[in-house]
Design a protein around this motif. Structure first.
Motif, PDB file in Angstrom:
ATOM      1  N   LEU A 284      21.883 140.526   5.648  1.00  0.00           N
ATOM      2  CA  LEU A 284      23.445 140.620   6.091  1.00  0.00           C
ATOM      3  C   LEU A 284      23.736 139.586   7.105  1.00  0.00           C
ATOM      4  O   LEU A 284      22.971 139.206   8.065  1.00  0.00           O
ATOM      5  CB  LEU A 284      23.710 142.023   6.825  1.00  0.00           C
ATOM      6  N   TYR A 285      24.843 138.716   6.930  1.00  0.00           N
ATOM      7  CA  TYR A 285      25.033 137.353   7.718  1.00  0.00           C
ATOM      8  C   TYR A 285      26.364 137.694   8.452  1.00  0.00           C
ATOM      9  O   TYR A 285      27.286 138.433   7.867  1.00  0.00           O
ATOM     10  CB  TYR A 285      25.235 136.231   7.087  1.00  0.00           C
ATOM     11  N   GLU A 286      26.483 137.479   9.684  1.00  0.00           N
ATOM     12  CA  GLU A 286      27.846 137.334  10.123  1.00  0.00           C
ATOM     13  C   GLU A 286      28.290 135.576  10.474  1.00  0.00           C
ATOM     14  O   GLU A 286      27.626 135.115  11.035  1.00  0.00           O
ATOM     15  CB  GLU A 286      27.766 137.962  11.616  1.00  0.00           C
ATOM     16  N   ILE A 287      29.215 135.486   9.797  1.00  0.00           N
ATOM     17  CA  ILE A 287      29.853 134.076   9.926  1.00  0.00           C
ATOM     18  C   ILE A 287      31.015 133.985  10.460  1.00  0.00           C
ATOM     19  O   ILE A 287      31.832 134.799   9.892  1.00  0.00           O
ATOM     20  CB  ILE A 287      29.687 133.602   8.193  1.00  0.00           C
ATOM     21  N   ALA A 288      31.512 132.963  11.130  1.00  0.00           N
ATOM     22  CA  ALA A 288      32.758 132.673  11.565  1.00  0.00           C
ATOM     23  C   ALA A 288      33.911 132.658  10.286  1.00  0.00           C
ATOM     24  O   ALA A 288      33.498 132.167   9.422  1.00  0.00           O
ATOM     25  CB  ALA A 288      32.939 131.471  12.458  1.00  0.00           C
ATOM     26  N   ASP A 289      34.907 132.946  10.595  1.00  0.00           N
ATOM     27  CA  ASP A 289      36.014 133.059   9.494  1.00  0.00           C
ATOM     28  C   ASP A 289      36.437 131.534   9.175  1.00  0.00           C
ATOM     29  O   ASP A 289      36.621 131.289   8.134  1.00  0.00           O
ATOM     30  CB  ASP A 289      37.265 133.758   9.855  1.00  0.00           C
ATOM     31  N   GLU A 290      36.551 130.743  10.219  1.00  0.00           N
ATOM     32  CA  GLU A 290      36.977 129.404   9.951  1.00  0.00           C
ATOM     33  C   GLU A 290      36.032 128.374   9.382  1.00  0.00           C
ATOM     34  O   GLU A 290      36.655 127.838   8.735  1.00  0.00           O
ATOM     35  CB  GLU A 290      37.229 129.082  11.682  1.00  0.00           C
TER      36      GLU A 290
ATOM     37  N   THR B 118      26.335 124.451  10.067  1.00  0.00           N
ATOM     38  CA  THR B 118      25.628 123.386   9.385  1.00  0.00           C
ATOM     39  C   THR B 118      24.038 124.171   9.065  1.00  0.00           C
ATOM     40  O   THR B 118      23.636 123.751   8.006  1.00  0.00           O
ATOM     41  CB  THR B 118      25.630 122.112   9.979  1.00  0.00           C
ATOM     42  N   GLN B 119      23.512 124.840   9.896  1.00  0.00           N
ATOM     43  CA  GLN B 119      22.231 125.302   9.688  1.00  0.00           C
ATOM     44  C   GLN B 119      22.265 126.698   9.456  1.00  0.00           C
ATOM     45  O   GLN B 119      23.380 127.282   9.746  1.00  0.00           O
ATOM     46  CB  GLN B 119      21.474 125.151  10.956  1.00  0.00           C
ATOM     47  N   ALA B 120      21.621 127.332   8.639  1.00  0.00           N
ATOM     48  CA  ALA B 120      21.412 128.792   8.207  1.00  0.00           C
ATOM     49  C   ALA B 120      21.366 129.451   9.642  1.00  0.00           C
ATOM     50  O   ALA B 120      20.437 129.558  10.349  1.00  0.00           O
ATOM     51  CB  ALA B 120      20.446 129.063   7.357  1.00  0.00           C
ATOM     52  N   PRO B 121      22.329 130.576  10.008  1.00  0.00           N
ATOM     53  CA  PRO B 121      22.177 131.496  11.154  1.00  0.00           C
ATOM     54  C   PRO B 121      21.102 132.764  10.642  1.00  0.00           C
ATOM     55  O   PRO B 121      20.696 132.620   9.468  1.00  0.00           O
ATOM     56  CB  PRO B 121      23.546 132.120  11.022  1.00  0.00           C
TER      57      PRO B 121
ATOM     58  N   ASP C 241      18.918 132.982   0.026  1.00  0.00           N
ATOM     59  CA  ASP C 241      19.964 133.974   0.618  1.00  0.00           C
ATOM     60  C   ASP C 241      21.344 133.280   1.307  1.00  0.00           C
ATOM     61  O   ASP C 241      22.437 133.636   1.084  1.00  0.00           O
ATOM     62  CB  ASP C 241      19.557 134.958   1.336  1.00  0.00           C
ATOM     63  N   TRP C 242      21.081 132.463   2.194  1.00  0.00           N
ATOM     64  CA  TRP C 242      22.095 131.495   2.698  1.00  0.00           C
ATOM     65  C   TRP C 242      22.893 130.707   1.702  1.00  0.00           C
ATOM     66  O   TRP C 242      24.218 130.599   1.896  1.00  0.00           O
ATOM     67  CB  TRP C 242      21.291 130.861   3.904  1.00  0.00           C
ATOM     68  N   ALA C 243      22.141 130.167   0.917  1.00  0.00           N
ATOM     69  CA  ALA C 243      23.162 129.233  -0.204  1.00  0.00           C
ATOM     70  C   ALA C 243      23.813 130.216  -0.751  1.00  0.00           C
ATOM     71  O   ALA C 243      25.030 129.949  -0.991  1.00  0.00           O
ATOM     72  CB  ALA C 243      22.016 128.580  -0.904  1.00  0.00           C
ATOM     73  N   ILE C 244      23.419 131.430  -1.092  1.00  0.00           N
ATOM     74  CA  ILE C 244      24.211 132.380  -1.820  1.00  0.00           C
ATOM     75  C   ILE C 244      25.673 132.876  -0.818  1.00  0.00           C
ATOM     76  O   ILE C 244      26.724 132.819  -1.319  1.00  0.00           O
ATOM     77  CB  ILE C 244      23.600 133.703  -2.390  1.00  0.00           C
ATOM     78  N   ALA C 245      25.093 133.268   0.518  1.00  0.00           N
ATOM     79  CA  ALA C 245      26.153 133.481   1.348  1.00  0.00           C
ATOM     80  C   ALA C 245      27.308 132.286   1.398  1.00  0.00           C
ATOM     81  O   ALA C 245      28.482 132.666   1.515  1.00  0.00           O
ATOM     82  CB  ALA C 245      25.628 133.771   2.640  1.00  0.00           C
ATOM     83  N   GLN C 246      26.718 131.037   1.625  1.00  0.00           N
ATOM     84  CA  GLN C 246      27.690 129.932   1.493  1.00  0.00           C
ATOM     85  C   GLN C 246      28.630 129.806   0.551  1.00  0.00           C
ATOM     86  O   GLN C 246      29.792 129.584   0.622  1.00  0.00           O
ATOM     87  CB  GLN C 246      26.784 128.696   1.706  1.00  0.00           C
TER      88      GLN C 246
ATOM     89  N   GLU D 278      32.551 147.907   6.698  1.00  0.00           N
ATOM     90  CA  GLU D 278      32.595 146.473   7.638  1.00  0.00           C
ATOM     91  C   GLU D 278      32.132 145.264   6.790  1.00  0.00           C
ATOM     92  O   GLU D 278      32.512 144.118   7.250  1.00  0.00           O
ATOM     93  CB  GLU D 278      31.980 146.563   8.792  1.00  0.00           C
ATOM     94  N   ILE D 279      31.889 145.455   5.611  1.00  0.00           N
ATOM     95  CA  ILE D 279      31.051 144.367   4.974  1.00  0.00           C
ATOM     96  C   ILE D 279      32.315 143.878   4.102  1.00  0.00           C
ATOM     97  O   ILE D 279      33.025 144.559   3.470  1.00  0.00           O
ATOM     98  CB  ILE D 279      30.101 144.814   4.006  1.00  0.00           C
ATOM     99  N   ASP D 280      32.445 142.454   4.385  1.00  0.00           N
ATOM    100  CA  ASP D 280      33.697 141.928   3.812  1.00  0.00           C
ATOM    101  C   ASP D 280      33.487 141.299   2.677  1.00  0.00           C
ATOM    102  O   ASP D 280      34.255 141.132   1.685  1.00  0.00           O
ATOM    103  CB  ASP D 280      34.067 140.598   4.808  1.00  0.00           C
TER     104      ASP D 280
END
Ligand SMILES: Nc1ncnc2c1ncn2[C@@H]1O[C@H](COP(=O)(O)OP(=O)(O)O)[C@@H](O)[C@H]1O
Ligand SMILES: CC(=O)OP(=O)(O)O
Ligand SMILES: [Mg+2]
Length: 404
Positions: free
Chosen positions: A17-23, A27-30, A392-397, A92-94
């Motif tokens: 589960l990642y939390e990413i800003a909406d905007e 540049t790097q995987a959190p 996983d990060w690539a999929i989230a992006q 809460e998962i978007d």
């Protein structure tokens, strides 16, 4: 925005589960807030569930039952309970992003999952029986838990949709092309992520680079990446072609299959099982599909383990040679996934064959568990990178980008 990623493998379902800003995307995987894994490799009728959170909480449990959906539901419920709780409720998962191994001819980029997409993933299970069914199980588990959430499919085949016809088409009858029998290539999410990361590490524009990415995990494949596009790869119609793998044979003379079916009383089911499950490192060493076990046995003088290692290296070197000629030159060789990231011996053995290119690996750096580092000597004519793949990060992006 909270994005849940599910990465369906042949014997496990990894999730985070990642939390990413909406905007904007970072540049790097959190670091993920939560990471879970369901493992089905133990006895039938039980699954091992492992969970950890960014704050260091851990959980490990054996869950009985035969239903993958029930196991997944159990894992996902840990998001909201006890020590591993990171959100108050699953609603809460978007957004949910899935790794889908086979996208066939029709899916050349990520898509929002609809009933049609689910049907296509199910139909393509014939071509990726070890992978597509678990992706579908994940999609359906999410539908049951979170009825309304948007789900995205990110395909392992998509990055290779740029393969030229001369590379993608098999030299059988031309009708095969109309039947969809062609090379698709896999691990594209990883090859694409590692290509982009390689450009970042080298401080170069991806569009100017010629790269060979070596994804060496349980499944193994190579990609030749020119100007950011895949122009050749070692896997084909299914994830069985190409390199020798943990338990898969990789490429063998198709005449062997005809011989076994005609003269040795092999059923299709048995052939499938042998080629996917009991070949490769496992089949030759008779020890394990795990490179760590094979390496240990070699140190104890086991000759079958040594043979398995030598064959793995030979096929890796031949495959790199093929990618090299497709590219017509090389700026960087990239190692990734379980073996690529963690086996200095395999990296050294692969690089030793490329000395004629002026490629020189720094033996000391190679031993020091490099992560996202250049391990070539300063005077090497080709860079050698070890990159921790972040599928996983690539999929989230990609899911985030699609939603935007
Ligand atoms: N320290 C290590 N040395 C050598 N091989 C390793 C090491 N750690 C992991 N591996 C190899 O990595 C493989 C798993 O790779 P991974 O990329 O996690 O696979 P997958 O995602 O395909 O399941 C293991 O089977 C093992 O052979
Ligand atoms: C496509 C494929 O072989 O995937 P994995 O290595 O995860 O089994
Ligand atoms: Mg993998």
């Amino acid at each position: 925005m909270k994005i849940l990623v599910l990465n369906a493998g042949s014997s496990s379902q990894k999730s985070c589960l990642y939390e990413i800003a909406d905007e904007a995307l970072p540049t790097q995987a959190p670091q993920p807030l939560w990471e879970g894994k369901v493992n089905w490799t133990q006895d039938k009728g039980v699954a091992e569930v492992e969970v950890k959170t960014a704050t260091g909480a851990k959980l490990q449990e054996s869950i009985p039952g035969d239903s993958p959906q029930a196991h997944l539901t159990y894992m996902l419920n840990t998001l909201t309970r006890d020590v591993t709780k990171v959100i108050n409720q699953l609603s809460e998962i978007d957004l949910v992003g899935h790794r889908v191994v086979h996208g066939g001819q029709d899916y050349r980029e990520s898509v929002v999952i609809t009933e049609d997409v689910k049907k296509a993933i199910a139909n393509l299970s014939n071509l990726a029986p070890e992978h597509n069914p678990s992706a579908l199980a994940g999609i359906e588990a999410i539908e049951n838990i979170l009825e309304k959430v948007t789900q995205v499919a990110v395909f392992d085949t998509a990055f290779h949709s740029t393969l030229p016809d001369a590379v993608a088409i098999y030299p059988g009858p031309y009708e095969w092309v109309d039947q969809g029998i062609r090379r698709y290539g896999f691990h594209g999410i990883s090859h694409q992520y590692c290509s982009g990361r390689a450009a970042q590490i080298l401080g170069k524009d991806l569009a100017s680079l010629r790269l060979i990415t070596c994804h060496l995990g349980n499944g193994c494949s190579l990609a030749a990446v020119k100007n950011g596009r895949s122009i050749d790869t070692s896997m084909g119609f299914t994830p069985l072609e190409g390199l020798m793998m943990g338990s898969r044979s990789g490429s063998i003379d198709p005449g062997i299959l005809i011989h076994l079916l005609r003269y040795c009383d092999y059923s299709i089911k048995k052939l499938d099982y042998i080629l996917n499950k009991t070949s490769g490192l496992r089949g030759i060493s008779d020890i394990s599909s795990d490179m760590r076990e094979v390496t240990k046995a070699i140190a104890q003088g086991n000759t079958r383990a040594k043979l398995a290692w030598d064959m793995y290296v030979h096929r890796l070197r031949s495959g790199i040679g093929a990618m090299l000629t497709s590219l017509g030159g090389l700026d960087a060789l990239v190692f990734t996934a379980g073996v690529g990231e963690n086996s200095p011996g395999i990296r050294q053995a692969a690089c030793e064959a490329l000395g004629f290119l002026g490629l020189k690996i720094d033996l000391e750096k190679n031993q020091q568990q490099p992560v996202d580092e250049d391990i070539a000597t300063d005077d090497s004519a080709v860079r050698v990178l070890v990159i921790h793949t972040k599928e996983d990060w690539a999929i989230a992006q990609q899911s985030w980008q699609l939603l935007k």
